[in-house]
Scaffold this motif. Structure first.
Motif, mmCIF file in Angstrom:
data_model
loop_
_atom_site.group_PDB
_atom_site.id
_atom_site.type_symbol
_atom_site.label_atom_id
_atom_site.label_comp_id
_atom_site.label_asym_id
_atom_site.label_seq_id
_atom_site.Cartn_x
_atom_site.Cartn_y
_atom_site.Cartn_z
ATOM 1 N N ILE A 254 0.838 -1.187 -0.089
ATOM 2 C CA ILE A 254 0.060 0.058 0.058
ATOM 3 C C ILE A 254 0.874 1.208 -0.072
ATOM 4 C CG2 ILE A 254 -1.664 1.330 1.201
ATOM 5 C CD1 ILE A 254 -2.928 -1.281 2.074
ATOM 6 N N VAL A 255 2.050 1.394 0.854
ATOM 7 C CA VAL A 255 2.738 2.504 0.886
ATOM 8 C C VAL A 255 3.600 2.585 -0.457
ATOM 9 C CG1 VAL A 255 5.006 3.218 2.055
ATOM 10 C CG2 VAL A 255 3.209 2.404 3.481
ATOM 11 N N TRP A 256 3.765 1.474 -1.037
ATOM 12 C CA TRP A 256 4.398 1.467 -2.330
ATOM 13 C C TRP A 256 4.002 1.819 -3.374
ATOM 14 C CZ3 TRP A 256 6.727 -3.767 -4.586
ATOM 15 C CH2 TRP A 256 7.573 -3.295 -5.678
ATOM 16 N N GLY A 257 2.582 1.401 -3.649
ATOM 17 C CA GLY A 257 1.658 1.511 -4.880
ATOM 18 C C GLY A 257 0.751 2.038 -4.570
ATOM 19 N N GLY A 258 0.082 2.544 -3.387
ATOM 20 C CA GLY A 258 -1.277 3.093 -3.248
ATOM 21 C C GLY A 258 -2.241 1.765 -2.671
ATOM 22 N N ILE A 259 -3.353 2.453 -2.294
ATOM 23 C CA ILE A 259 -4.379 1.442 -1.788
ATOM 24 C C ILE A 259 -5.397 1.011 -2.960
ATOM 25 C CG2 ILE A 259 -6.214 3.354 -1.452
ATOM 26 C CD1 ILE A 259 -6.706 2.016 1.660
ATOM 27 N N ASP A 260 -5.493 1.752 -4.114
ATOM 28 C CA ASP A 260 -6.168 1.151 -5.097
ATOM 29 C C ASP A 260 -5.604 0.091 -5.880
ATOM 30 O OD1 ASP A 260 -8.428 1.206 -6.575
ATOM 31 O OD2 ASP A 260 -7.689 2.631 -8.100
ATOM 32 N N PHE A 261 -6.310 -0.953 -6.657
ATOM 33 C CA PHE A 261 -5.711 -1.960 -7.345
ATOM 34 C C PHE A 261 -5.228 -1.564 -8.659
ATOM 35 C CE2 PHE A 261 -10.138 -1.866 -8.707
ATOM 36 C CZ PHE A 261 -10.212 -2.114 -10.212
ATOM 37 N N HIS A 262 -5.220 -0.227 -9.095
ATOM 38 C CA HIS A 262 -4.720 -0.003 -10.363
ATOM 39 C C HIS A 262 -3.114 0.418 -10.261
ATOM 40 C CE1 HIS A 262 -8.936 0.542 -11.182
ATOM 41 N NE2 HIS A 262 -8.485 0.275 -12.606
ATOM 42 N N SER A 263 -2.285 -0.594 -9.617
ATOM 43 C CA SER A 263 -1.006 -0.285 -9.452
ATOM 44 C C SER A 263 -0.219 -1.500 -9.635
ATOM 45 C CB SER A 263 -0.749 0.414 -8.192
ATOM 46 O OG SER A 263 -0.741 -0.538 -7.293
ATOM 47 N N VAL A 264 0.978 -1.510 -10.149
ATOM 48 C CA VAL A 264 1.841 -2.680 -10.338
ATOM 49 C C VAL A 264 2.083 -3.542 -9.053
ATOM 50 C CG1 VAL A 264 3.919 -3.493 -11.129
ATOM 51 C CG2 VAL A 264 2.791 -2.127 -12.501
ATOM 52 N N PRO A 265 2.448 -2.741 -7.976
ATOM 53 C CA PRO A 265 2.589 -3.605 -6.663
ATOM 54 C C PRO A 265 1.278 -4.349 -6.064
ATOM 55 C CG PRO A 265 3.682 -1.395 -6.617
ATOM 56 C CD PRO A 265 2.907 -1.394 -7.692
ATOM 57 N N MET A 266 0.432 -3.671 -6.315
ATOM 58 C CA MET A 266 -0.741 -4.290 -5.774
ATOM 59 C C MET A 266 -1.267 -5.280 -6.667
ATOM 60 S SD MET A 266 -3.079 -4.083 -3.256
ATOM 61 C CE MET A 266 -3.051 -2.616 -2.651
ATOM 62 N N ILE A 267 -1.144 -5.332 -7.892
ATOM 63 C CA ILE A 267 -1.695 -6.284 -8.811
ATOM 64 C C ILE A 267 -0.510 -7.553 -8.787
ATOM 65 C CG2 ILE A 267 -1.663 -7.155 -11.479
ATOM 66 C CD1 ILE A 267 -4.084 -5.684 -10.661
ATOM 67 N N VAL A 268 0.524 -7.342 -8.464
ATOM 68 C CA VAL A 268 1.734 -8.522 -8.469
ATOM 69 C C VAL A 268 1.704 -8.862 -6.974
ATOM 70 C CG1 VAL A 268 4.218 -8.903 -8.728
ATOM 71 C CG2 VAL A 268 3.226 -7.328 -10.261
ATOM 72 N N PHE A 269 2.036 -8.202 -6.197
ATOM 73 C CA PHE A 269 2.225 -8.459 -4.854
ATOM 74 C C PHE A 269 0.794 -8.458 -3.773
ATOM 75 C CE2 PHE A 269 6.334 -7.015 -6.328
ATOM 76 C CZ PHE A 269 6.954 -8.195 -6.298
ATOM 77 N N GLY A 270 0.070 -7.271 -4.107
ATOM 78 C CA GLY A 270 -0.906 -7.167 -3.217
ATOM 79 C C GLY A 270 -1.973 -8.452 -3.214
ATOM 80 N N PHE A 271 -2.481 -8.891 -4.362
ATOM 81 C CA PHE A 271 -3.545 -10.052 -4.349
ATOM 82 C C PHE A 271 -3.072 -11.348 -3.333
ATOM 83 C CE2 PHE A 271 -5.296 -9.029 -8.675
ATOM 84 C CZ PHE A 271 -5.542 -7.986 -8.195
ATOM 85 N N PRO A 272 -1.930 -11.762 -3.369
ATOM 86 C CA PRO A 272 -1.315 -12.747 -2.483
ATOM 87 C C PRO A 272 -1.262 -12.217 -1.006
ATOM 88 C CG PRO A 272 0.449 -12.367 -3.896
ATOM 89 C CD PRO A 272 -0.648 -11.703 -4.303
ATOM 90 N N ALA A 273 -0.727 -10.970 -0.961
ATOM 91 C CA ALA A 273 -0.888 -10.613 0.447
ATOM 92 C C ALA A 273 -1.942 -10.393 1.183
ATOM 93 C CB ALA A 273 -0.124 -9.262 0.286
ATOM 94 N N LEU A 274 -3.256 -9.943 0.407
ATOM 95 C CA LEU A 274 -4.410 -9.777 0.657
ATOM 96 C C LEU A 274 -5.081 -11.206 1.200
ATOM 97 C CD1 LEU A 274 -6.215 -7.119 -1.532
ATOM 98 C CD2 LEU A 274 -6.217 -7.064 1.017
ATOM 99 N N ALA A 275 -4.836 -12.134 0.123
ATOM 100 C CA ALA A 275 -5.334 -13.588 0.490
ATOM 101 C C ALA A 275 -4.802 -14.058 1.651
ATOM 102 C CB ALA A 275 -4.857 -14.312 -0.854
ATOM 103 N N GLY A 276 -3.484 -13.870 1.924
ATOM 104 C CA GLY A 276 -2.888 -14.508 3.007
ATOM 105 C C GLY A 276 -3.510 -13.718 4.558
ATOM 106 N N THR A 277 -3.595 -12.580 4.322
ATOM 107 C CA THR A 277 -4.096 -11.744 5.427
ATOM 108 C C THR A 277 -5.589 -12.105 5.934
ATOM 109 O OG1 THR A 277 -2.747 -9.818 4.973
ATOM 110 C CG2 THR A 277 -4.651 -9.257 6.303
ATOM 111 N N PHE A 278 -6.478 -12.212 4.779
ATOM 112 C CA PHE A 278 -7.898 -12.543 5.156
ATOM 113 C C PHE A 278 -8.046 -14.097 5.453
ATOM 114 C CE2 PHE A 278 -9.220 -8.693 2.106
ATOM 115 C CZ PHE A 278 -9.411 -8.137 3.111
ATOM 116 N N THR A 279 -7.307 -14.880 4.929
ATOM 117 C CA THR A 279 -7.114 -16.241 5.346
ATOM 118 C C THR A 279 -6.969 -16.447 6.660
ATOM 119 O OG1 THR A 279 -6.493 -17.091 3.268
ATOM 120 C CG2 THR A 279 -6.251 -18.683 4.964
#
Length: 390
Positions: A254-279
């Motif tokens: 989030i700090v790197w690419g922002g809180i929205d999903f329209h960013s490379v960091p969120m698309i690449v790393f954010g999805f698995p990070a979210l999945a891990g956090t919510f699991t």
């Protein structure tokens, strides 16, 4: 091997209802917080957080993966495995979905709706694919939005193939490795799309398609495997050790690419990070008396969770037609801020009432038919109504 712990698919876990309600409220805030146009700096700051409300869909995905995989694991040796599963899913999902589409079609003369051939994709839960090919298909001009139905398509596509895979892979350990492998495959595919497509198009394809956004479903499935393999207390100890790393990873993204999903960091790393956090969140919700369990057990969140499927389907369905209400409220109240806040609350109330009436008077009639497809267990007391992920 029979599960050493209580079969979670045979129990109703109230805290998961609350998490489902939280997931919907996050999505609602994303859609309406971004469109209320409030001018007050504090309200705008609060609404900035609404940009992250899209993450509620990932929480939905984790819950679906967890609950559906649990049912499949617990019933794959029972008679009528495929028939019962698909019949029960159809009775929960199809009546509301197809009735809404039918009613919209019948309202065409009054709303002057402009249907296109591509809209037929929604009949086959392929609207997410069609709308990426033709962005005009996310709505039926001038009054109806179908934007949010992409996530229902992703889940239905997952349900289409996952029961077969669970049946064919007898080893839970091997199934867990498959979850990890598919998640890595999705990551590689997202990177490939970002490298080969224009950035804006790549974001949308990565976000709204099953192969590129299945981390939550797969991590939820992994959680279901774990609770049937590892004693719960031991699993919760392990989960508490993983939580700081999952949250830290998500915060860095989030700090790197922002809180929205329209960013490379969120698309690449954010999805698995979210999945891990919510699991981890879902697993912690299983512990009675724990902080997450208490939050998920709040009556307000559980109420929203009970009706979350209908609330999700209805909440922005008529957004294009109702957008004028926002301007009217702001004009009548002589305040952009107050009008915006009132509009959000009004839409939440209208969504809630519509979903409750829809469920109690219509959807529930179909749900009674699920008794004809009850799981007949030879080993345990399975309760078939503990399955509803959405």
């Amino acid at each position: 091997m029979a599960n050493r712990e209580a079969r979670f698919s045979a129990r109703h876990i109230a805290s998961l209802d609350g998490l489902r309600g939280l997931a919907f409220l996050m999505v609602f805030c994303r859609h309406y917080g971004m469109t209320s146009h409030a001018g007050n700096i504090w309200i705008r700051s609060a609404f900035y957080l609404c940009f992250g409300g899209w993450m509620g869909v990932d929480l939905f995905f984790v819950l679906s993966g967890f609950l559906i995989t649990g049912i499949l694991l617990d019933t794959r040796e029972l008679p009528g495995y495929f028939t019962n599963f698909y019949a029960r899913r159809a009775l929960r999902i199809f009546p509301l979905y197809y009735t809404v589409l039918a009613v919209l079609f019948l309202m065409t003369p009054w709303l002057h709706l402009e249907w296109h051939t591509g809209h037929l994709a929604y009949l086959f839960y392929a609207g997410n694919i069609a709308s990426n090919l033709d962005p005009d298909l996310v709505s039926v001009r001038p009054a109806v939005s179908l934007l949010h139905l992409w996530s229902l398509a992703v889940e239905e596509q997952f349900y289409l193939v996952w029961p077969l895979l669970v049946m064919l892979v007898a080893s839970r350990r091997r199934l867990a490795w498959i979850c990890g492998g598919l998640s890595v495959g999705g990551l590689i595919l997202r990177i490939g799309l970002l490298l080969c497509m224009p950035r804006g198009s790549a974001y949308e394809w990565c976000y709204a398609q099953l192969p590129t956004h299945m981390d939550g479903l797969l991590f939820g499935a992994l959680g279901a495997i774990c609770v049937r393999t590892i004693p719960l207390e031991q699993l919760l100890v392990l989960t508490k050790k993983v939580v700081p790393f999952a949250l830290a990873s998500l915060l860095i993204v989030i700090v790197w690419g922002g809180i929205d999903f329209h960013s490379v960091p969120m698309i690449v790393f954010g999805f698995p990070a979210l999945a891990g956090t919510f699991t981890c969140t879902v697993l912690l919700a299983l512990k009675p008396g724990g902080a997450v369990n208490r939050i998920g057990s709040l009556s307000g969140l559980r109420f929203v969770g009970r009706y979350s499927y209908g609330m999700y389907v209805y909440h922005i369905l008529f957004w294009p037609a109702l957008s004028g209400v926002l301007r009217w409220l702001q004009s009548r109240l002589h305040s952009v801020t107050l009008g915006g806040v009132c509009f959000v609350l009004l839409m939440l109330a209208a969504t809630t009432v519509t979903a409750v009436v829809s469920f109690e008077l219509y959807e529930k009639q179909w749900l009674r038919l699920k008794g004809r497809f009850a799981y007949q267990s030879r080993r345990s007391n399975l309760r078939p109504d503990a399955e509803s992920p959405r």
